[in-house]
Design a protein around this motif. Sequence first.
Motif, PDB file in Angstrom:
ATOM      1  N   GLU A 166     -10.602  -6.174  -8.160  1.00  0.00           N
ATOM      2  CA  GLU A 166     -10.046  -6.105  -6.818  1.00  0.00           C
ATOM      3  C   GLU A 166     -10.363  -7.396  -6.068  1.00  0.00           C
ATOM      4  OE1 GLU A 166     -11.398  -3.390  -3.199  1.00  0.00           O
ATOM      5  OE2 GLU A 166     -10.620  -2.204  -4.875  1.00  0.00           O
ATOM      6  N   VAL A 167      -9.362  -7.917  -5.376  1.00  0.00           N
ATOM      7  CA  VAL A 167      -9.540  -9.107  -4.548  1.00  0.00           C
ATOM      8  C   VAL A 167      -8.937  -8.780  -3.185  1.00  0.00           C
ATOM      9  CG1 VAL A 167      -9.018 -11.562  -4.275  1.00  0.00           C
ATOM     10  CG2 VAL A 167      -9.421 -10.621  -6.568  1.00  0.00           C
ATOM     11  N   ASP A 168      -9.763  -8.835  -2.149  1.00  0.00           N
ATOM     12  CA  ASP A 168      -9.343  -8.490  -0.793  1.00  0.00           C
ATOM     13  C   ASP A 168      -9.561  -9.709   0.096  1.00  0.00           C
ATOM     14  OD1 ASP A 168      -8.657  -7.255   1.551  1.00  0.00           O
ATOM     15  OD2 ASP A 168     -10.189  -5.702   1.465  1.00  0.00           O
ATOM     16  N   CYS A 169      -8.474 -10.433   0.380  1.00  0.00           N
ATOM     17  CA  CYS A 169      -8.536 -11.672   1.170  1.00  0.00           C
ATOM     18  C   CYS A 169      -7.716 -11.491   2.445  1.00  0.00           C
ATOM     19  CB  CYS A 169      -8.011 -12.844   0.360  1.00  0.00           C
ATOM     20  SG  CYS A 169      -8.988 -13.231  -1.084  1.00  0.00           S
ATOM     21  N   LYS A 170      -8.307 -10.823   3.408  1.00  0.00           N
ATOM     22  CA  LYS A 170      -7.611 -10.457   4.642  1.00  0.00           C
ATOM     23  C   LYS A 170      -7.124 -11.665   5.447  1.00  0.00           C
ATOM     24  CE  LYS A 170     -10.456  -6.396   5.036  1.00  0.00           C
ATOM     25  NZ  LYS A 170     -11.873  -6.306   4.883  1.00  0.00           N
ATOM     26  N   THR A 171      -7.827 -12.767   5.375  1.00  0.00           N
ATOM     27  CA  THR A 171      -7.477 -13.906   6.226  1.00  0.00           C
ATOM     28  C   THR A 171      -6.743 -15.017   5.482  1.00  0.00           C
ATOM     29  OG1 THR A 171      -9.679 -14.861   5.860  1.00  0.00           O
ATOM     30  CG2 THR A 171      -9.401 -13.497   7.808  1.00  0.00           C
ATOM     31  N   THR A 172      -7.127 -15.309   4.270  1.00  0.00           N
ATOM     32  CA  THR A 172      -6.554 -16.462   3.572  1.00  0.00           C
ATOM     33  C   THR A 172      -5.464 -16.100   2.571  1.00  0.00           C
ATOM     34  OG1 THR A 172      -8.253 -16.360   1.859  1.00  0.00           O
ATOM     35  CG2 THR A 172      -8.699 -17.759   3.767  1.00  0.00           C
ATOM     36  N   GLY A 173      -5.431 -14.883   2.132  1.00  0.00           N
ATOM     37  CA  GLY A 173      -4.491 -14.482   1.096  1.00  0.00           C
ATOM     38  C   GLY A 173      -5.094 -14.668  -0.283  1.00  0.00           C
ATOM     39  N   VAL A 174      -4.661 -13.861  -1.206  1.00  0.00           N
ATOM     40  CA  VAL A 174      -5.150 -13.895  -2.587  1.00  0.00           C
ATOM     41  C   VAL A 174      -4.669 -15.198  -3.237  1.00  0.00           C
ATOM     42  CG1 VAL A 174      -4.910 -12.765  -4.843  1.00  0.00           C
ATOM     43  CG2 VAL A 174      -5.158 -11.380  -2.774  1.00  0.00           C
ATOM     44  N   PRO A 175      -5.545 -15.883  -3.969  1.00  0.00           N
ATOM     45  CA  PRO A 175      -5.100 -17.095  -4.663  1.00  0.00           C
ATOM     46  C   PRO A 175      -3.943 -16.786  -5.620  1.00  0.00           C
ATOM     47  CG  PRO A 175      -7.494 -16.897  -4.748  1.00  0.00           C
ATOM     48  CD  PRO A 175      -6.971 -15.613  -4.190  1.00  0.00           C
ATOM     49  N   GLU A 176      -2.870 -17.542  -5.519  1.00  0.00           N
ATOM     50  CA  GLU A 176      -1.688 -17.289  -6.344  1.00  0.00           C
ATOM     51  C   GLU A 176      -1.988 -17.373  -7.829  1.00  0.00           C
ATOM     52  OE1 GLU A 176       1.610 -19.726  -5.184  1.00  0.00           O
ATOM     53  OE2 GLU A 176       1.927 -18.598  -3.325  1.00  0.00           O
ATOM     54  N   ALA A 177      -2.961 -18.170  -8.204  1.00  0.00           N
ATOM     55  CA  ALA A 177      -3.280 -18.372  -9.616  1.00  0.00           C
ATOM     56  C   ALA A 177      -3.749 -17.092 -10.315  1.00  0.00           C
ATOM     57  CB  ALA A 177      -4.346 -19.459  -9.769  1.00  0.00           C
ATOM     58  N   ILE A 178      -4.250 -16.111  -9.556  1.00  0.00           N
ATOM     59  CA  ILE A 178      -4.736 -14.886 -10.200  1.00  0.00           C
ATOM     60  C   ILE A 178      -3.690 -13.775 -10.228  1.00  0.00           C
ATOM     61  CG2 ILE A 178      -7.105 -15.431  -9.546  1.00  0.00           C
ATOM     62  CD1 ILE A 178      -6.929 -13.017  -7.594  1.00  0.00           C
ATOM     63  N   VAL A 179      -2.593 -13.967  -9.503  1.00  0.00           N
ATOM     64  CA  VAL A 179      -1.539 -12.956  -9.445  1.00  0.00           C
ATOM     65  C   VAL A 179      -0.637 -13.123 -10.660  1.00  0.00           C
ATOM     66  CG1 VAL A 179       0.398 -12.051  -8.097  1.00  0.00           C
ATOM     67  CG2 VAL A 179      -1.608 -13.005  -6.920  1.00  0.00           C
ATOM     68  N   PRO A 180      -0.366 -12.042 -11.401  1.00  0.00           N
ATOM     69  CA  PRO A 180       0.555 -12.159 -12.536  1.00  0.00           C
ATOM     70  C   PRO A 180       1.882 -12.793 -12.096  1.00  0.00           C
ATOM     71  CG  PRO A 180      -0.508 -10.008 -12.552  1.00  0.00           C
ATOM     72  CD  PRO A 180      -0.885 -10.667 -11.255  1.00  0.00           C
ATOM     73  N   ALA A 181       2.410 -13.668 -12.920  1.00  0.00           N
ATOM     74  CA  ALA A 181       3.605 -14.446 -12.574  1.00  0.00           C
ATOM     75  C   ALA A 181       4.780 -13.566 -12.148  1.00  0.00           C
ATOM     76  CB  ALA A 181       4.003 -15.332 -13.752  1.00  0.00           C
ATOM     77  N   ALA A 182       5.010 -12.456 -12.835  1.00  0.00           N
ATOM     78  CA  ALA A 182       6.143 -11.588 -12.506  1.00  0.00           C
ATOM     79  C   ALA A 182       5.971 -10.965 -11.118  1.00  0.00           C
ATOM     80  CB  ALA A 182       6.296 -10.495 -13.562  1.00  0.00           C
ATOM     81  N   ILE A 183       4.748 -10.591 -10.768  1.00  0.00           N
ATOM     82  CA  ILE A 183       4.485 -10.022  -9.446  1.00  0.00           C
ATOM     83  C   ILE A 183       4.665 -11.094  -8.376  1.00  0.00           C
ATOM     84  CG2 ILE A 183       2.690  -9.036  -7.958  1.00  0.00           C
ATOM     85  CD1 ILE A 183       1.655  -7.522 -10.432  1.00  0.00           C
ATOM     86  N   LEU A 184       4.135 -12.251  -8.616  1.00  0.00           N
ATOM     87  CA  LEU A 184       4.271 -13.354  -7.670  1.00  0.00           C
ATOM     88  C   LEU A 184       5.744 -13.693  -7.441  1.00  0.00           C
ATOM     89  CD1 LEU A 184       2.620 -15.299  -5.956  1.00  0.00           C
ATOM     90  CD2 LEU A 184       2.583 -16.856  -7.903  1.00  0.00           C
ATOM     91  N   GLN A 185       6.515 -13.744  -8.504  1.00  0.00           N
ATOM     92  CA  GLN A 185       7.940 -14.041  -8.384  1.00  0.00           C
ATOM     93  C   GLN A 185       8.664 -12.945  -7.604  1.00  0.00           C
ATOM     94  OE1 GLN A 185       9.496 -16.927  -9.188  1.00  0.00           O
ATOM     95  NE2 GLN A 185      11.162 -15.997  -8.060  1.00  0.00           N
ATOM     96  N   TYR A 186       8.316 -11.690  -7.850  1.00  0.00           N
ATOM     97  CA  TYR A 186       8.929 -10.573  -7.119  1.00  0.00           C
ATOM     98  C   TYR A 186       8.675 -10.712  -5.622  1.00  0.00           C
ATOM     99  CZ  TYR A 186       9.950  -5.904  -5.435  1.00  0.00           C
ATOM    100  OH  TYR A 186      10.458  -4.857  -4.726  1.00  0.00           O
ATOM    101  N   VAL A 187       7.440 -11.014  -5.255  1.00  0.00           N
ATOM    102  CA  VAL A 187       7.094 -11.155  -3.834  1.00  0.00           C
ATOM    103  C   VAL A 187       7.840 -12.338  -3.220  1.00  0.00           C
ATOM    104  CG1 VAL A 187       5.215 -11.662  -2.212  1.00  0.00           C
ATOM    105  CG2 VAL A 187       4.858 -10.006  -4.048  1.00  0.00           C
ATOM    106  N   LYS A 188       7.869 -13.462  -3.916  1.00  0.00           N
ATOM    107  CA  LYS A 188       8.558 -14.644  -3.381  1.00  0.00           C
ATOM    108  C   LYS A 188      10.061 -14.393  -3.224  1.00  0.00           C
ATOM    109  CE  LYS A 188       5.320 -18.206  -4.745  1.00  0.00           C
ATOM    110  NZ  LYS A 188       5.124 -19.473  -5.445  1.00  0.00           N
ATOM    111  N   THR A 189      10.630 -13.606  -4.117  1.00  0.00           N
ATOM    112  CA  THR A 189      12.064 -13.319  -4.061  1.00  0.00           C
ATOM    113  C   THR A 189      12.407 -12.315  -2.970  1.00  0.00           C
ATOM    114  OG1 THR A 189      12.290 -13.752  -6.429  1.00  0.00           O
ATOM    115  CG2 THR A 189      14.041 -12.458  -5.395  1.00  0.00           C
ATOM    116  N   HIS A 190      11.638 -11.237  -2.874  1.00  0.00           N
ATOM    117  CA  HIS A 190      11.979 -10.151  -1.958  1.00  0.00           C
ATOM    118  C   HIS A 190      11.269 -10.214  -0.605  1.00  0.00           C
ATOM    119  CE1 HIS A 190      13.153  -8.612  -5.926  1.00  0.00           C
ATOM    120  NE2 HIS A 190      14.115  -8.006  -5.254  1.00  0.00           N
ATOM    121  N   TYR A 191      10.159 -10.902  -0.533  1.00  0.00           N
ATOM    122  CA  TYR A 191       9.358 -10.965   0.703  1.00  0.00           C
ATOM    123  C   TYR A 191       8.869 -12.401   0.897  1.00  0.00           C
ATOM    124  CZ  TYR A 191       9.379  -5.980  -0.221  1.00  0.00           C
ATOM    125  OH  TYR A 191       9.777  -4.700  -0.501  1.00  0.00           O
ATOM    126  N   GLU A 192       9.793 -13.338   0.998  1.00  0.00           N
ATOM    127  CA  GLU A 192       9.459 -14.762   0.915  1.00  0.00           C
ATOM    128  C   GLU A 192       8.471 -15.263   1.963  1.00  0.00           C
ATOM    129  OE1 GLU A 192      12.572 -17.706   2.382  1.00  0.00           O
ATOM    130  OE2 GLU A 192      13.768 -15.936   1.892  1.00  0.00           O
TER     131      GLU A 192
END
Length: 144
Positions: free
Chosen positions: A82-108
């Motif tokens: 679990e990574v909880d980064c309320k102020t800075t956001g979770v480092p993109e490097a630890i987010v699975p690529a498919a999840i990161l792409q989904y977020v960037k596409t649907h919630y840019e």
Amino acid sequence: MKKLFILFLALFAVYTVAGADNDKPIGVGELPTKAQTFLTTHFKDKKVALAKVESNLLDKTYDVVFTDGEKLEFDKTGAWKEVDCKTTGVPEAIVPAAILQYVKTHYENQRILFIEREQKETEIRLSNGLEIKFDKKNRVIDID
């Protein structure tokens, strides 16, 4: 045989209650090597306020709390859970690529503030408060 089973069950219950909530503060150097590497790779500029180990009957987890209130949780091997980064956001490097792409596409314009990895699913929380669950293959299974 029945009495033996009841005795075993009673002893198990007492042991579980006695061993529950067994938190112990530790130094960062006492974290598993994998967790220490994760900290230095992704959170090298953060100051650790508390590191602790939580032991129970069947498992052990490690928690790290930074001075800004952000939190990490690791399993017994040091892999992040679990990574909880309320102020800075979770480092993109630890987010699975498919999840990161989904977020960037649907919630840019949204950042991932929380990610939790479990055996069968991954859950994220975005800066707009939306919680999204993904299955093992990183396909969306729930949005709340």
